[in-house]
Every structure is written in structure tokens, then in C-alpha cells.
Scaffold this motif. Structure first.
Motif, PDB file in Angstrom:
ATOM      1  N   TYR A   6       0.968  -1.006  -0.047  1.00 25.20           N
ATOM      2  CA  TYR A   6      -0.304  -0.610  -0.418  1.00 25.20           C
ATOM      3  C   TYR A   6       0.808   1.439  -0.291  1.00 25.20           C
ATOM      4  N   GLY A  30      -1.305   4.089   1.090  1.00 26.25           N
ATOM      5  CA  GLY A  30      -2.935   3.906   0.584  1.00 26.25           C
ATOM      6  C   GLY A  30      -2.784   3.607  -0.750  1.00 26.25           C
ATOM      7  N   SER A  31      -3.542   2.866  -1.556  1.00 21.59           N
ATOM      8  CA  SER A  31      -3.258   1.675  -2.180  1.00 21.59           C
ATOM      9  C   SER A  31      -4.191   1.884  -3.781  1.00 21.59           C
ATOM     10  N   LYS A  32      -4.026   3.535  -4.173  1.00 20.95           N
ATOM     11  CA  LYS A  32      -4.125   4.109  -5.379  1.00 20.95           C
ATOM     12  C   LYS A  32      -3.473   5.658  -5.141  1.00 20.95           C
ATOM     13  N   SER A  35      -7.145   9.036  -3.006  1.00 21.22           N
ATOM     14  CA  SER A  35      -7.741   8.968  -1.720  1.00 21.22           C
ATOM     15  C   SER A  35      -6.896   7.992  -0.282  1.00 21.22           C
ATOM     16  N   TYR A  36      -6.926   8.028   0.866  1.00 18.44           N
ATOM     17  CA  TYR A  36      -6.156   6.804   1.156  1.00 18.44           C
ATOM     18  C   TYR A  36      -6.944   5.320   1.478  1.00 18.44           C
ATOM     19  N   THR A  37      -6.558   4.710   1.213  1.00 15.34           N
ATOM     20  CA  THR A  37      -7.742   3.307   1.660  1.00 15.34           C
ATOM     21  C   THR A  37      -6.968   2.473   3.151  1.00 15.34           C
ATOM     22  N   THR A 159     -13.916   1.146   2.496  1.00  9.55           N
ATOM     23  CA  THR A 159     -13.091   0.557   1.123  1.00  9.55           C
ATOM     24  C   THR A 159     -14.417  -0.180   0.908  1.00  9.55           C
ATOM     25  N   ASN A 161     -15.090  -3.896  -1.516  1.00  6.57           N
ATOM     26  CA  ASN A 161     -14.413  -4.380  -2.723  1.00  6.57           C
ATOM     27  C   ASN A 161     -15.714  -5.216  -3.379  1.00  6.57           C
ATOM     28  N   SER A 167     -11.694  -2.543  -6.647  1.00  9.35           N
ATOM     29  CA  SER A 167     -11.611  -1.992  -5.570  1.00  9.35           C
ATOM     30  C   SER A 167     -12.674  -0.522  -5.497  1.00  9.35           C
ATOM     31  N   ASP A 169     -12.153   2.887  -3.096  1.00  7.34           N
ATOM     32  CA  ASP A 169     -12.015   3.609  -1.754  1.00  7.34           C
ATOM     33  C   ASP A 169     -12.293   5.535  -1.744  1.00  7.34           C
ATOM     34  N   GLN A 171     -12.875   8.762   0.313  1.00  7.53           N
ATOM     35  CA  GLN A 171     -12.541   9.544   1.802  1.00  7.53           C
ATOM     36  C   GLN A 171     -13.481  11.545   1.989  1.00  7.53           C
TER      37      GLN A 171
END
Length: 269
Positions: A6, A30-32, A35-37, A159, A161, A167, A169, A171
Motif C-alpha cells: 500500500y 494508500g492503494s491508489k 484517496s487513502y485506503t 473501502t 471490494n 476496489s 476507496d 475519503q
């Protein structure tokens, strides 16, 4: 437990420009793109992330949301680039703490995120942070602008899924200054949503992100809507490459930016 990959794109926050970087929670993974995840760094693991951005602007939105030229001649343009670093440490697979700093150490952000709920299809986390002005240069101690004022805030991220490849996210966060600024800056609201879809056996993720912020000062209301398409490359076991192409599509009393961002996230045991 497998290494989680992440990351938080410092550049995706930087795309909002100027004080808006300093007014958001930093130091978290984060993952993207924007936004955070909900997921945090694994217990007793650390993420290190250098990132850089490039922005160009020759137009701005006025108080009536009308787009016009920033300069008296059409051959002028403003370009900005920069670099930042993030260090995030995982605790108990439920919480993480982190630090973000600019390359010239002009400001630092300390953040904390805690997982409240985590199910197969959805999850929720709370976050909080403190932004600390450090500064480089000569300043008038009696005049404090927003970039030299302490700020604190809190927010939440959810999040969803739907399946193993898709996925989303979502925020929301609010940041406020802890001391009065020369521009009488008020608190800011920041909203964003990122959707990612994995292909090629989860080694390549296509991302579409959108962000909105609204802040106020004595000059009035300031708003920007930003779109940020991009992708991640996750072919390694302990690193991720991420690329974004942010561009502003709507605003008020703010410059219209178009840019590019790149980050490398490295996970250490």
C-alpha cells in the motif's frame, strides 16, 4: 503474512497546489492515487516512499467559476515541480503511524490511521494528523501565513471490494488551523474517490480518481475539482511503481493545473 503493498502518492496531494498540500493529513499509506485506503501497513513493517510531481498552469477560475488567462500574454505559463518522502510504520495490523516531509524539509506531516471495521466486501478506518511548519528562508515573525501555521484534522475512509479485481476507496477529511493566519484561513473540507481494477494477474492496476476541496479565507471561497487517471505496476514483492496524470476540471478562485506524478513505494521488514 504476505507483504502488503500500500502506498500514498504525495504527488497526488501536491497536485492541489500550495497551501492545500499542507492542509491535508499526511504520512499515511494508500492503494491508489488521491484517496487513502482502509488497509494499513503490516505489523512491524515500514514503507518508504519517494515521490515527485510536475505541474503546469496558464489559466485560473475567478470568483464566478469562469476560466480565464492568468497572465497578460498568452505565451506565459507557470511550471512547478517538487519531491517528497513518506515513512509509515505498521502496528498490530490495525493501526499505522507515519511521517511525510518535503525534499527541502520546509514542512512535515504526522498521521495516524486505525481500522474500525474490516469485512470481505467493505471496511472502514478513522484517521487524524498534525501538519507542522518548519520553513526555509527569512520570515516576518509577526505575519503568519497558512503555510507557516500548525494545522490539525481528522477524517474517515471506506473501502468497497465488489470482487477480487475491483476496489473503491471513499475519503472525507477536515483540517483546521490551530492559530490565526494573516489571510484568516478557515478549515478545509476534502473529499475524494478512487476506483482501481487489476489486470494481468494483479500485477497492473488501472486507476480513476476524483478529488474535491473547499477552503475559505478573507479573499472568499476557494474550490477545485481534480480528475486523476493513472496506473500501478506491482510486479515485485516489496515495491510498487505508480503513475498519475492529474488535471483540474472545475474551480473557484484557484489556478487550473495539469500535471504528472510518479512514486516508488518500498516495503521493508
Amino acid at each position: 503474512m504476505n507483504i502488503k503493498k500500500y502506498f500514498f502518492i504525495v504527488a497526488a496531494v501536491l497536485l492541489l497546489g500550495g497551501n492545500k498540500l499542507f492542509a491535508q493529513i499526511g504520512g499515511l499509506s494508500g492503494s491508489k492515487l488521491i484517496s487513502y485506503t482502509v488497509d494499513v501497513v503490516d505489523d512491524r513493517k515500514i514503507e518508504c516512499e519517494p515521490a515527485f510531481y510536475y505541474l503546469a498552469s496558464d489559466k485560473y477560475w475567478d470568483n464566478e467559476h469562469h476560466l480565464t488567462g492568468r497572465f497578460s500574454t498568452s505565451d506565459s505559463i507557470e511550471k512547478n515541480s517538487g519531491m517528497g518522502f513518506r515513512f509509515t510504520y505498521g502496528l498490530w495490523d490495525k493501526m499505522e503511524v507515519g511521517l511525510s516531509v518535503t525534499s527541502v524539509i520546509s514542512s512535515a506531516s504526522v498521521g495516524l490511521r486505525y481500522v474500525i471495521l474490516q469485512k470481505d466486501k467493505y471496511a472502514l478506518a478513522a484517521m487524524t494528523g498534525l501538519n507542522i511548519p518548519l520553513g526555509n528562508g527569512v520570515f516576518n515573525k509577526n505575519i503568519r501565513f497558512a503555510e507557516r501555521a500548525f494545522a490539525a484534522g481528522a477524517g474517515a475512509v471506506g473501502t468497497i471490494n465488489p470482487n477480487s479485481n475491483l476496489s473503491i476507496d471513499l475519503q472525507a477529511q477536515y483540517m483546521g488551523y490551530l492559530e490565526k493566519t494573516a489571510d484568516d484561513d478557515k478549515g478545509g473540507l476534502y473529499l475524494s474517490a478512487d476506483a482501481g481494477y487489476y489486470i494481468m494477474n494483479h500485477t497492473f492496476q488501472l486507476i480513476g480518481a476524483a478529488g474535491f476541496y473547499s477552503v475559505k479565507n478573507k479573499e472568499g471561497s476557494h474550490q477545485v475539482v481534480t480528475l486523476d487517471p493513472g496506473f500501478t505496476v506491482e510486479t515485485g514483492k516489496s515495491f510498487i511503481i505508480v503513475v498519475g496524470f492529474p488535471f483540474d476540471v472545475y474551480g473557484k478562485n484557484e489556478a487550473k493545473n495539469t500535471g504528472f506524478s510518479f512514486a516508488l513505494t518500498i516495503t521493508l521488514d
